[in-house]
Scaffold this active site. Structure first.
Site, PDB file in Angstrom:
ATOM      1  N   SER A 166     -63.670  -7.328  24.105  1.00  0.00           N
ATOM      2  CA  SER A 166     -63.102  -7.309  22.753  1.00  0.00           C
ATOM      3  C   SER A 166     -61.619  -7.619  22.869  1.00  0.00           C
ATOM      4  CB  SER A 166     -63.314  -5.943  22.098  1.00  0.00           C
ATOM      5  OG  SER A 166     -64.682  -5.714  21.866  1.00  0.00           O
ATOM      6  N   LYS A 199     -65.901  -8.930  15.371  1.00  0.00           N
ATOM      7  CA  LYS A 199     -65.823  -7.676  16.119  1.00  0.00           C
ATOM      8  C   LYS A 199     -64.665  -6.815  15.621  1.00  0.00           C
ATOM      9  CE  LYS A 199     -66.404  -4.420  19.091  1.00  0.00           C
ATOM     10  NZ  LYS A 199     -66.413  -4.535  20.548  1.00  0.00           N
ATOM     11  N   LYS A 231     -56.747   0.027  20.969  1.00  0.00           N
ATOM     12  CA  LYS A 231     -56.472  -1.391  21.222  1.00  0.00           C
ATOM     13  C   LYS A 231     -57.119  -2.278  20.167  1.00  0.00           C
ATOM     14  CE  LYS A 231     -59.291  -3.470  23.641  1.00  0.00           C
ATOM     15  NZ  LYS A 231     -60.535  -4.267  23.457  1.00  0.00           N
TER      16      LYS A 231
END
Length: 307
Positions: free
Chosen positions: A110, A185, A253
């Site tokens: 990701s 995502k 993150k």
């Protein structure tokens, strides 16, 4: 790699050789699912215990990226963030320097959409095709082969990689050009974070009100408030079991990716921005290595409960 997505999945000759880079909480079971599905998998990571686990499952351990990717049809990376993707992809010891022309590089990490776009451009200069294919489902989804996989890149490459994806997940969707998978995502991580926060607030509210929590969660799960998040995190909330399936650090993150990308396109994310701050606070309080369901701890602190 075969171009016939309708080939017999039981025939090992139709299985491309896989190089797997990154054998963490999700990477290890994902690689093992490919091995179980008949794919030859050679893996590399910095931890010897993870390499030993891969070998025990029937894979081949490699001592370097160069060794792992040499001759591979498909190279899959599953590492924490953009800097790690760039570290394994670029440089004299990286994937682009050692993968054969015509290989397909599938990044399942990701990362930022722009990192994916940049990687695809640099790989194309060396004749290497790229898909960004981040996943959702956490450790449980990785173990069960039940991940959702959102893919960006050329549709022809997506179709060629479909048998690989179908060994790893149940929902596999081509979302658009390079970077599109990462954008979807990012949206996924926004929804998950807000959902976990809402569930955590409900748990504290119910407990402080004296309601039987297991019964309450059962009935909530059967109504409109039900969600995959509530179903998967129910026991974590009840038992305060925050062993990492997906760490707070990683969700922190990902929410940074979401807020940065939203700013670039001019999308307002008021709830997302608030939850991003709550996740950052949880991390600052020393809970970064816990599962993201530990957002419950942050709500408990705000509610005057010692954790």
């Amino acid at each position: 790699m075969t171009t016939n997505s309708a080939a017999d999945p039981a025939d090992p000759a139709d299985r491309p050789s896989i190089a797997w880079i990154g054998l963490g909480i999700m990477g290890s079971p994902m690689a093992e699912n490919l091995i179980a599905a008949g794919f030859p998998v050679t893996g590399h990571t910095r931890r010897q215990d993870k390499l030993d686990r891969l070998a025990k499952a029937g894979g081949t351990a490699a001592g370097s990226i160069a060794e792992a990717v040499a001759g591979a049809d498909v190279i899959i990376t599953m590492v924490p963030a953009s800097p790690e993707v760039e570290a394994v992809a670029y440089g004299p010891g990286g994937i682009l320097a050692h993968a054969r022309p015509g290989a397909l590089l599938v990044d399942m990490s990701s990362i930022t959409p722009q990192t994916s776009v940049d990687l695809a451009g640099k790989a194309a200069e060396r004749g290497i095709r790229v898909l960004d294919a981040p996943v959702s489902g956490g450790e449980a989804g990785a173990v069960e082969g039940a991940l959702s996989i959102m893919v960006g890149g050329e549709r022809a490459d997506f179709e060629r990689a479909r048998p690989v994806f179908e060994a790893l997940g149940r929902t596999v969707v081509h979302c658009g050009p390079h970077g599109a998978g990462q954008t979807v995502k990012a949206a996924n991580q926004l929804i998950v974070a807000v959902n976990i926060q809402a569930c955590a607030e409900a748990v504290v509210f119910l407990e402080k009100s004296g309601v039987d929590l297991p019964s309450a969660l059962d009935v909530l799960g059967g109504g409109l408030a039900g969600s995959t998040v509530l179903a998967r995190k129910r026991d974590s909330f009840l038992d305060r079991d925050f062993r990492p399936g997906f760490r707070v650090d990683l969700h922190h993150k990902d929410l940074g990716i979401v807020t940065d990308a939203a700013r670039e396109v001019g999308a307002a994310l008021p709830a997302g921005a608030l939850v991003a701050q709550l996740v950052a606070a949880l991390r600052a309080q020393g809970d970064g290595d816990l599962d993201h369901s530990a957002l419950l701890r942050g709500v408990e602190r705000l509610s005057g409960r010692e954790v």
